[in-house]
Design an enzyme around this catalytic site. Structure first.
Site, mmCIF file in Angstrom:
data_model
loop_
_atom_site.group_PDB
_atom_site.id
_atom_site.type_symbol
_atom_site.label_atom_id
_atom_site.label_comp_id
_atom_site.label_asym_id
_atom_site.label_seq_id
_atom_site.Cartn_x
_atom_site.Cartn_y
_atom_site.Cartn_z
ATOM 1 N N ASP A 72 0.810 -1.212 0.000
ATOM 2 C CA ASP A 72 0.000 0.000 0.000
ATOM 3 C C ASP A 72 0.848 1.269 0.000
ATOM 4 O OD1 ASP A 72 0.909 -0.295 2.694
ATOM 5 O OD2 ASP A 72 -0.959 -1.277 3.232
ATOM 6 N N ASP A 141 -7.666 -4.080 14.410
ATOM 7 C CA ASP A 141 -9.013 -4.456 13.965
ATOM 8 C C ASP A 141 -8.974 -5.556 12.905
ATOM 9 O OD1 ASP A 141 -8.062 -3.087 11.772
ATOM 10 O OD2 ASP A 141 -9.651 -1.574 11.728
ATOM 11 N N HIS A 143 -7.322 -5.750 10.049
ATOM 12 C CA HIS A 143 -7.185 -5.429 8.621
ATOM 13 C C HIS A 143 -5.791 -5.794 8.123
ATOM 14 C CE1 HIS A 143 -5.512 -1.467 10.102
ATOM 15 N NE2 HIS A 143 -4.689 -1.694 9.096
ATOM 16 N N GLU A 148 -9.801 -2.458 5.250
ATOM 17 C CA GLU A 148 -10.446 -2.167 6.514
ATOM 18 C C GLU A 148 -11.658 -3.079 6.736
ATOM 19 O OE1 GLU A 148 -8.714 -0.353 8.327
ATOM 20 O OE2 GLU A 148 -8.498 1.726 7.690
#
Length: 277
Positions: A72, A141, A143, A148
Site C-alpha cells: 500500500d 481491527d 485489517h 479495513e
C-alpha cells in the site's frame, strides 16, 4: 494453516526472516526466474527487515534476482515525505540490500489517475508471474494492508478510505496530529494477496491478540479481513506470546506441539554461499 508461536517479538522476527531467507534460496532465483515477494510496512516487520539486512551483509542472502511488490501507499503524500511508504521501504530495507531499484514496486499515491495506477499494479504482478510469498502484518481491527473492516474478501488493488481507528493508530507517525494523517490510500485487495502462492502474516503484541483470535479461532468474516487467510492453501501466521492472550489454552498448546515440525522450515538456515559454483 500454520501458527508459529515464539516467545517474543525478536524471536518471531528472526523466525520470519529465516523463513523468507530459506524460501528465496531454495527457489534458486536467476536472471530469467525472479523470486517475487510481497512486502508490508509499519512497525511489525522492522525486526524482520533488520535480520534480512544482516543476512545480506553477512553474504548469506542476495536480493539481486528478487522482485518486490508493496501492499500500500498513502494518497497525496509526497514520495519523499519521511512517512511515505516509499521512504519507509528505502530507509528501512531497500537501500541496505542488493535489490535493483527497477525491481521494487510501490503504488504511486500521487498518480494523476489513481484507478489506472491500481489496475497497472495488478498487471505488473501478473507480468512478474504472480507473487511467490506475500508477507503482511495486521492492524488491531484485523485489517491486512488497508483492507479495513467490511472490505470485500475478493477485492483487488484499489483506492480506499481509511477507518477512523486506523487514522488514530497512524497518528503516532505524524506527531500525533490527526489533521496531518492521510485519510485515503492505495492498497492491494484481499483477493490480490490471496492469489499469492504463499502468505505469511506477522502478528505481535497484546494489542493484536483479539485480531489473532478472530483470525484463528472464529470463522471467515469480512469485518476481520485477516480471517480470509484461513481459506488460503498455504498460510503461515507468525506471532509472539503476547499476541496469543485471547486464544484458548488448548489452541496454543496444539500449535506449540507442532513447533518441532515448523522449525524444520528454518533449520538448517540456508546460505547462498552453499550454492555458489
Amino acid at each position: 494453516m500454520r501458527l508459529v508461536i515464539l516467545d517474543d517479538y525478536d524471536l518471531a522476527s528472526e523466525w520470519a526472516a529465516k523463513y523468507i531467507r530459506n524460501r528465496i534460496i531454495q527457489f534458486k532465483p536467476s536472471a530469467d526466474r525472479y523470486f517475487t515477494l510481497g512486502l508490508p510496512t509499519g512497525s511489525t516487520p522492522l525486526g524482520c527487515y533488520t535480520k534480512l539486512i544482516e543476512y545480506h551483509k553477512n553474504g548469506d542472502l542476495s536480493f539481486k534476482y528478487v522482485k518486490t511488490f508493496n501492499m500500500d501507499e498513502y494518497v497525496g503524500l509526497p514520495r519523499d515525505h519521511p512517512e511515505s511508504y516509499h521512504s519507509y521501504m528505502w530507509n528501512n530495507f531497500f537501500k541496505h540490500i542488493d535489490i535493483e531499484p527497477q525491481n521494487t514496486h510501490i503504488l504511486d499515491g500521487n498518480a494523476s489517475n489513481l484507478q489506472a495506477e491500481c489496475e497497472a499494479f495488478e498487471q505488473k504482478i501478473t507480468a512478474a508471474g504472480g507473487i511467490e510469498l506475500f508477507v503482511g502484518g495486521i492492524g488491531p481491527d484485523g485489517h491486512i494492508a488497508f483492507n479495513e473492516p467490511g472490505s470485500s474478501l475478493v477485492s483487488r488493488t484499489r483506492v480506499k478510505t481509511l477507518a477512523k481507528d486506523t487514522i488514530v493508530a497512524n497518528a503516532r507517525f505524524f506527531g500525533n496530529d490527526l489533521s496531518r494523517v492521510p485519510t485515503m490510500t492505495l492498497t492491494v485487495g484481499v483477493g490480490t494477496v490471496m492469489d499469492a502462492r504463499e502468505v505469511m502474516i506477522l502478528i505481535t503484541g497484546a494489542h493484536k491478540a483479539f485480531a489473532l483470535y478472530k483470525a484463528i479461532e472464529e470463522g471467515v468474516n469480512h469485518m476481520w479481513t485477516v480471517s480470509a487467510f484461513q481459506q488460503h492453501p498455504r498460510t503461515i501466521f507468525i506471532c509472539d506470546e503476547d499476541a496469543t492472550l485471547e486464544l484458548r489454552v488448548k489452541t496454543v498448546k496444539y500449535f506449540k506441539g507442532l513447533m518441532h515440525v515448523h522449525n524444520q522450515l528454518v533449520e538448517p538456515t540456508l546460505s547462498v554461499k552453499d550454492y555458489m559454483d
